[in-house]
Write a protein that holds these residues in place. Structure first.
Motif, PDB file in Angstrom:
ATOM      1  N   UNK A  15       4.233   1.000 -10.676  1.00  0.00           N
ATOM      2  CA  UNK A  15       4.378   0.484  -9.315  1.00  0.00           C
ATOM      3  C   UNK A  15       3.737  -0.897  -9.141  1.00  0.00           C
ATOM      4  N   UNK A  16       2.843  -1.278 -10.036  1.00  0.00           N
ATOM      5  CA  UNK A  16       2.305  -2.633  -9.958  1.00  0.00           C
ATOM      6  C   UNK A  16       3.406  -3.659 -10.233  1.00  0.00           C
ATOM      7  N   UNK A  17       4.488  -3.226 -10.864  1.00  0.00           N
ATOM      8  CA  UNK A  17       5.652  -4.084 -11.100  1.00  0.00           C
ATOM      9  C   UNK A  17       6.633  -4.012  -9.941  1.00  0.00           C
ATOM     10  N   UNK A  41       0.820  -1.208   0.000  1.00  0.00           N
ATOM     11  CA  UNK A  41       0.000   0.000   0.000  1.00  0.00           C
ATOM     12  C   UNK A  41       0.855   1.261   0.000  1.00  0.00           C
ATOM     13  N   UNK A  42       1.986   1.233   0.731  1.00  0.00           N
ATOM     14  CA  UNK A  42       2.857   2.405   0.788  1.00  0.00           C
ATOM     15  C   UNK A  42       3.392   2.765  -0.586  1.00  0.00           C
ATOM     16  N   UNK A  59       2.164  11.321  -2.656  1.00  0.00           N
ATOM     17  CA  UNK A  59       3.102  12.172  -1.920  1.00  0.00           C
ATOM     18  C   UNK A  59       3.853  13.098  -2.879  1.00  0.00           C
ATOM     19  N   UNK A  60       4.302  12.562  -3.996  1.00  0.00           N
ATOM     20  CA  UNK A  60       5.013  13.381  -4.982  1.00  0.00           C
ATOM     21  C   UNK A  60       4.100  14.460  -5.552  1.00  0.00           C
ATOM     22  N   UNK A  61       2.848  14.102  -5.808  1.00  0.00           N
ATOM     23  CA  UNK A  61       1.896  15.113  -6.276  1.00  0.00           C
ATOM     24  C   UNK A  61       1.607  16.148  -5.200  1.00  0.00           C
ATOM     25  N   UNK A  62       1.601  15.734  -3.939  1.00  0.00           N
ATOM     26  CA  UNK A  62       1.395  16.698  -2.846  1.00  0.00           C
ATOM     27  C   UNK A  62       2.503  17.753  -2.854  1.00  0.00           C
ATOM     28  N   UNK A  63       3.728  17.337  -3.168  1.00  0.00           N
ATOM     29  CA  UNK A  63       4.827  18.312  -3.282  1.00  0.00           C
ATOM     30  C   UNK A  63       4.552  19.302  -4.406  1.00  0.00           C
TER      31      UNK A  63
END
Length: 181
Positions: free
Chosen positions: A71-73, A2-3, A10-14
């Motif tokens: 990220x699914x990989x 999940x992380x 998180x990157x988009x939050x930046x």
């Protein structure tokens, strides 16, 4: 697991934080592009800097699904793309006459990776990811052609990001092939 799927958020939050500060406190004048004569660290800030909310929204809408497909990989693949894109954008920073910013270079890196990894591995999941990426975003490949992108859009940033994604796919595939032999 999940992380790893929270990382793109998180990157988009930046990026959203930078744009909010830019718009609220600096009336849209606090951009952190990479380019000639600018500090080297701008290579790291440029993906999180955008020319307004429309630019950020359009990048966000594509960045999240492509990130989640990669990220699914695995996290290794995602990090490899970021590193390869930043390395490929280094010559752009040093040699290209205009500054650029935004997540587009990373987006094209994610797309390039996804398109090539299925062809390299020829296994069901990577091929399926390649087909999904092409189906959803294949039309964006036209923007890699000089002169096709609208004025003010850095086609060279897109092309260098795409090349970075291709290099990441080659590196990940080579590493995977080396581990299995």
């Amino acid at each position: 697991m999940r992380q790893r799927f929270l990382l793109p958020l998180l990157l988009l939050a930046l990026a959203w934080s930078q744009e909010l500060v830019d718009q609220i406190l600096f009336a849209g004048q606090w951009n952190l592009p990479m380019g000639p004569g600018l500090p080297w660290w701008r290579l790291l800030s440029a993906p999180f800097s955008h020319s307004g909310f429309a630019h950020l929204i359009s990048n966000s809408a594509v960045f999240l699904p492509l990130s989640w497909l990669v990220l699914s990989r695995g996290m290794r693949d995602y990090i490899a793309i970021w590193i390869a894109v930043l390395l490929m954008e280094l010559p752009v920073v040093l040699l290209w006459p205009t500054a650029s910013h935004g997540l587009s270079g990373v987006i094209y890196g994610l797309l390039g990776y996804l398109l090539l990894i299925g062809w390299l591995e020829r296994r069901l999941l990577p091929v399926l990811l390649s087909l999904i990426a092409f189906w959803l975003y294949g039309s964006a490949l036209v923007a890699l052609i000089p002169g096709v992108s609208p004025a003010g859009v850095s086609w060279i940033g897109h092309a260098s990001g795409f090349a970075g994604g291709l290099l990441a796919a080659l590196a990940v595939h080579r590493d995977s092939a080396g581990q299995t032999s």
